[in-house]
Design a protein around this motif. Structure first.
Motif, mmCIF file in Angstrom:
data_model
loop_
_atom_site.group_PDB
_atom_site.id
_atom_site.type_symbol
_atom_site.label_atom_id
_atom_site.label_comp_id
_atom_site.label_asym_id
_atom_site.label_seq_id
_atom_site.Cartn_x
_atom_site.Cartn_y
_atom_site.Cartn_z
ATOM 1 N N THR A 1 0.873 -1.044 0.106
ATOM 2 C CA THR A 1 -0.111 -0.023 0.024
ATOM 3 C C THR A 1 0.787 1.352 -0.066
ATOM 4 O OG1 THR A 1 -0.311 0.148 2.538
ATOM 5 C CG2 THR A 1 -1.953 -1.229 1.289
ATOM 6 N N ASP A 2 2.362 1.015 0.075
ATOM 7 C CA ASP A 2 2.909 2.281 -0.018
ATOM 8 C C ASP A 2 2.855 3.230 -1.264
ATOM 9 O OD1 ASP A 2 4.200 1.743 2.368
ATOM 10 O OD2 ASP A 2 6.112 0.892 1.449
ATOM 11 N N ASP A 3 2.701 2.808 -2.344
ATOM 12 C CA ASP A 3 2.168 3.483 -3.497
ATOM 13 C C ASP A 3 0.639 3.758 -3.957
ATOM 14 O OD1 ASP A 3 2.009 1.142 -4.258
ATOM 15 O OD2 ASP A 3 3.085 1.120 -6.143
ATOM 16 N N VAL A 4 -0.011 3.759 -2.725
ATOM 17 C CA VAL A 4 -1.458 3.745 -3.145
ATOM 18 C C VAL A 4 -1.695 5.434 -2.596
ATOM 19 C CG1 VAL A 4 -3.771 3.086 -2.001
ATOM 20 C CG2 VAL A 4 -2.103 1.309 -2.711
ATOM 21 N N GLU B 1 -5.664 4.868 -6.061
ATOM 22 C CA GLU B 1 -4.883 4.809 -7.333
ATOM 23 C C GLU B 1 -3.717 4.245 -6.904
ATOM 24 O OE1 GLU B 1 -5.304 8.717 -10.218
ATOM 25 O OE2 GLU B 1 -3.857 8.612 -8.595
ATOM 26 N N LYS B 2 -3.241 3.319 -7.731
ATOM 27 C CA LYS B 2 -1.828 2.635 -7.379
ATOM 28 C C LYS B 2 -1.083 2.808 -8.851
ATOM 29 C CE LYS B 2 0.137 -1.601 -6.134
ATOM 30 N NZ LYS B 2 0.627 -1.494 -4.748
ATOM 31 N N ASN B 3 -0.043 3.416 -8.743
ATOM 32 C CA ASN B 3 0.851 3.714 -9.895
ATOM 33 C C ASN B 3 -0.111 4.462 -11.167
ATOM 34 O OD1 ASN B 3 3.000 2.481 -8.613
ATOM 35 N ND2 ASN B 3 2.238 0.508 -9.384
ATOM 36 N N GLY B 4 -0.977 5.286 -10.638
ATOM 37 C CA GLY B 4 -1.717 6.112 -11.685
ATOM 38 C C GLY B 4 -2.974 5.374 -12.239
ATOM 39 N N ARG B 5 -3.209 4.136 -11.751
ATOM 40 C CA ARG B 5 -4.299 3.418 -12.286
ATOM 41 C C ARG B 5 -5.492 3.273 -11.048
ATOM 42 N NH1 ARG B 5 -3.575 -3.105 -13.074
ATOM 43 N NH2 ARG B 5 -5.762 -3.304 -13.672
#
Length: 175
Positions: free
Chosen positions: A13-16, A70-74
């Protein structure tokens, strides 16, 4: 003697990012809503168009909170609530869902906590309500971990996959 720093696996979840939904998100939200696993837990019909999604987002009033994950812009998740009017203005109706491939990683928990924080700390809502299909054990467990209780069963609540299915009425009263 120098010890090597402990190496921990990255937290999924770090990049969420959880943020407000915007009409420009309609493509990603429609794609999410059209996933079989996501749709199975909702009242959505198959083949929701981005245009329908855009209209819904543009029609959101001041009593609606609509968030995307969003995760990595998605876009991988959607959740929020609609505050009820009049003598029920102390309550809101919650809905949320997560991309089929990102369940069980704590992302739904984070989204639900964010929704609850807005309801409790910003709008002073006393009650959050939801319905959940009785066969959706992971969602029921998530809601229970966050203070929701089953208040009853809606028999033959919805027609899904060619059969009628039951749903629980759940609610959380602000502590």
């Amino acid at each position: 003697m120098n010890a090597e720093p402990a190496v921990h696996p990255p937290n999924p979840t770090d990049d969420v990012v959880i943020r407000a939904a915007r009409p420009i998100d309609c493509e990603g939200i429609a794609a999410l809503g059209n996933m079989p696993g996501y749709r199975w837990g909702t009242l959505r019909l198959p083949y929701q168009s981005p245009e329908e999604t855009r209209k819904r987002l543009e029609g959101n009033g001041p009593n609606n909170v609509s968030l995307v994950v969003e995760k990595n812009g998605r876009i991988i998740g959607l959740g929020g609530f609609e505050r009820l009017p009049g003598r029920r203005s102390h309550a809101a109706y919650l809905g949320m869902g997560l991309h089929d491939d990102f369940r069980g990683q704590g992302i739904g928990f984070r989204l639900l906590r964010e929704i609850i924080m807005i309801a409790d700390d910003w709008l002073n809502l006393r009650r959050i309500e939801l319905t959940v299909y009785v066969d959706n054990a992971p969602a029921i467990a998530l809601y229970k971990r966050n203070g929701f209780e089953i208040e009853g069963t809606h028999r033959d609540f919805a027609f899904r996959g060619g059969v009628f299915v039951d749903a629980y009425a759940m609610a959380r009263i602000k502590p």
